[in-house]
Structures are given as C-alpha cells and as structure tokens.
Design a protein around this motif. Sequence first.
Motif, PDB file in Angstrom:
ATOM      1  N   ARG A 284       0.820  -1.195   0.000  1.00  0.00           N
ATOM      2  CA  ARG A 284       0.000   0.000   0.000  1.00  0.00           C
ATOM      3  C   ARG A 284       0.858   1.250   0.000  1.00  0.00           C
ATOM      4  O   ARG A 284       0.575   2.216  -0.680  1.00  0.00           O
ATOM      5  N   ILE A 285       1.945   1.209   0.808  1.00  0.00           N
ATOM      6  CA  ILE A 285       2.854   2.348   0.856  1.00  0.00           C
ATOM      7  C   ILE A 285       4.233   1.869   1.315  1.00  0.00           C
ATOM      8  O   ILE A 285       4.350   1.053   2.222  1.00  0.00           O
ATOM      9  N   GLY A 286       5.276   2.339   0.625  1.00  0.00           N
ATOM     10  CA  GLY A 286       6.648   2.176   1.075  1.00  0.00           C
ATOM     11  C   GLY A 286       7.179   0.761   1.177  1.00  0.00           C
ATOM     12  O   GLY A 286       8.033   0.485   2.006  1.00  0.00           O
ATOM     13  N   ASN A 287       6.712  -0.162   0.321  1.00  0.00           N
ATOM     14  CA  ASN A 287       7.124  -1.561   0.476  1.00  0.00           C
ATOM     15  C   ASN A 287       7.637  -2.170  -0.822  1.00  0.00           C
ATOM     16  O   ASN A 287       8.002  -3.334  -0.853  1.00  0.00           O
ATOM     17  N   GLU A 288       7.714  -1.393  -1.894  1.00  0.00           N
ATOM     18  CA  GLU A 288       8.148  -1.925  -3.182  1.00  0.00           C
ATOM     19  C   GLU A 288       9.670  -1.822  -3.291  1.00  0.00           C
ATOM     20  O   GLU A 288      10.218  -1.050  -4.065  1.00  0.00           O
ATOM     21  N   PHE A 289      10.351  -2.619  -2.475  1.00  0.00           N
ATOM     22  CA  PHE A 289      11.803  -2.617  -2.515  1.00  0.00           C
ATOM     23  C   PHE A 289      12.325  -4.036  -2.334  1.00  0.00           C
ATOM     24  O   PHE A 289      11.633  -4.914  -1.826  1.00  0.00           O
ATOM     25  N   ASN A 290      13.557  -4.233  -2.760  1.00  0.00           N
ATOM     26  CA  ASN A 290      14.244  -5.504  -2.603  1.00  0.00           C
ATOM     27  C   ASN A 290      15.373  -5.341  -1.602  1.00  0.00           C
ATOM     28  O   ASN A 290      16.061  -4.309  -1.592  1.00  0.00           O
ATOM     29  N   SER A 291      15.576  -6.353  -0.775  1.00  0.00           N
ATOM     30  CA  SER A 291      16.651  -6.333   0.212  1.00  0.00           C
ATOM     31  C   SER A 291      17.524  -7.575   0.066  1.00  0.00           C
ATOM     32  O   SER A 291      17.010  -8.682  -0.164  1.00  0.00           O
ATOM     33  N   PHE A 292      18.830  -7.370   0.205  1.00  0.00           N
ATOM     34  CA  PHE A 292      19.800  -8.462   0.165  1.00  0.00           C
ATOM     35  C   PHE A 292      20.805  -8.234   1.286  1.00  0.00           C
ATOM     36  O   PHE A 292      21.184  -7.096   1.572  1.00  0.00           O
ATOM     37  N   GLY A 293      21.248  -9.308   1.910  1.00  0.00           N
ATOM     38  CA  GLY A 293      22.191  -9.137   3.003  1.00  0.00           C
ATOM     39  C   GLY A 293      23.022 -10.367   3.268  1.00  0.00           C
ATOM     40  O   GLY A 293      22.676 -11.488   2.857  1.00  0.00           O
ATOM     41  N   VAL A 294      24.133 -10.166   3.963  1.00  0.00           N
ATOM     42  CA  VAL A 294      25.010 -11.246   4.386  1.00  0.00           C
ATOM     43  C   VAL A 294      25.459 -10.936   5.807  1.00  0.00           C
ATOM     44  O   VAL A 294      25.631  -9.773   6.173  1.00  0.00           O
ATOM     45  N   ALA A 295      25.621 -11.965   6.621  1.00  0.00           N
ATOM     46  CA  ALA A 295      26.001 -11.762   8.014  1.00  0.00           C
ATOM     47  C   ALA A 295      26.965 -12.854   8.449  1.00  0.00           C
ATOM     48  O   ALA A 295      26.921 -13.981   7.969  1.00  0.00           O
TER      49      ALA A 295
END
Length: 300
Positions: A284-295
Amino acid sequence: MHSMTQRVSMALLMACTTALAHGQELEPRSFNNLPIDQTFVFVGAARSDGDLSPPGSSPLQDAELTIDGLAVGVSRTFDLAGSSAKADAVATRLCYEGEGLFRGEYVEGRRCEYADPRFKLTWNFLGAPAMSMQQFAGWQQDLVAGVSVSVNAPWGDYTSRQLINAGSNRWSIKPVLGMSKRYGTRWQWEAKLGATFYEDNDDYYNGAQLQQDPLYSTSFHVIYNLPRGWLSLDANYFTGGRTTVDGQKQDTRQDNSRWGVTWSRPLMPRHLLKVYASTGVITRIGNEFNSFGVAWLYRF
C-alpha cells in the motif's frame, strides 16, 4: 558437536539482525532454544533498493532510495526463571542516496549516518529449559513458546532540517509473541505476532509534531534443516502505522506483505554465515523494494 554448535549459533544470528523498520522484519529461528552463558558477536551488511520509507521519519513522497547498512551486534544467553533467555544490542551505520518529491519539487541527495541503536530481550518461557552447552548437546526440540521486547533508542543521527534522517528522534518498543515447533530431524515452523508502538516526535521536519499509530505485524517461517546449515522460506504481513503531522492525519496507513528466503551454514566450529533476500508482494505504501544481506557470527 558440529551439529550442536550450528543449532546454538544460528538462532543467535537471527536475534542480532536488524531491519529498516520493525514491521518489515523477516527473522527465522528467533524462538529456538539456546544453551546459556554463551556470548556472540555479529557483523552484517545489507542493501535495500526501491520505493521504500527511509529508516527515520521523512516527509518525502515517491521516494526511490538505495540504502546500504553495516550492523555490529553482541548477544548473551542466560537463565531466566529456569528457561533460556538472551539479550542483544545492535548498532547500525547507514549510507543512502536517492530522489523524491517534496511539496511537488524534485529533490535528491546522499548521506551516511548512524541509525538508532536497538536492544532486545527474548525469553523462551515454554519448552526451552536453561541448559549448559554439554546438556544442550543431547536435547531435542518439540514446541517452544516465547516473548521478546525490542527497543529502539533515539540516539541516532537526526536533525529536523533534513528531509531524511537515519535516526528517528523518538523511542519505539515492539513486543512479540512467538512459537516454534520441530518435526523430526528436518522440518520446523515458526510463527510470530507483534506490535510496534511509537513515541511522538516533537521536532519533526521544521519543528512540526509527528504522531504514529501502532504498526501490527505477523510472520511465518518454514525451515528445512540441511546436513550442514538450514534453509527458510519467510513471509510476513504488517498493517497500521498511520501518521499525524501537527494534528493532520496523513494517508500513510501501511497494509503490506513481504516474502523472502534465508540460507545459513557453519563455516567452522565457532563461525557461521547467513545470506538472505526479500521483496514486497503486497504494497500500500513504502514496500516496493528488494533487500539483500550477508552476516557473519562468531561464538566465544
């Protein structure tokens, strides 16, 4: 011993991980049992790219941002009323660049700042007896239930003169109720319900007052234990969080969902690696993103 070390450390790795916003977290194995009197350090790097709300409060509209984060954390497990518990502290440095609209005008910029530090306490009150490392080696999980409380302290970089801030200039607190159950040697599921409550920001952009309704969230994880490591399919849903600026309600209520995948495996007896990715599926708002990570996590 190798399998036991893997089980011990990987749940702690999840506990250290921080996200851009509380309601958007996808953290599998948060409510696994752990041996007590163990200390862990954690270093993680992540990138989020797309149409997303900045980590702090911002009056930008249609923001296209790329956020790179580096997080450092420490965790300690201990005995609480006969069951396992852990305490976590995480500090994060963010670098972000992007563009958006402010009052109809195009703006862009890039900056690096410190985000608000995060502190978290988790207590597995059912099905997770406090055990030493030696006792834990022969223990098998069934149903575990627990609660956690995480607090973001307003100590990050913030100024009301900026459109985007890494800090939020307000306290927030998120209680969570979670359950985890294992089936045989391979399969496990975990479910969580939580809500984030926000203090008012009395020094919002140009000195305005910002208020925000609670943000409610739920998540579910299906985990498959590999011969070395594990793989998790993750999904969540979060709603609420509507903001009010100087008494005027904004059209900012969230009604979003994300899904992702997490993979982890031990590298050496005391070292563990995690790789994860997620994307928005309902927005609905502010969520159209992709995330990638390593830890990476190290157990003392």
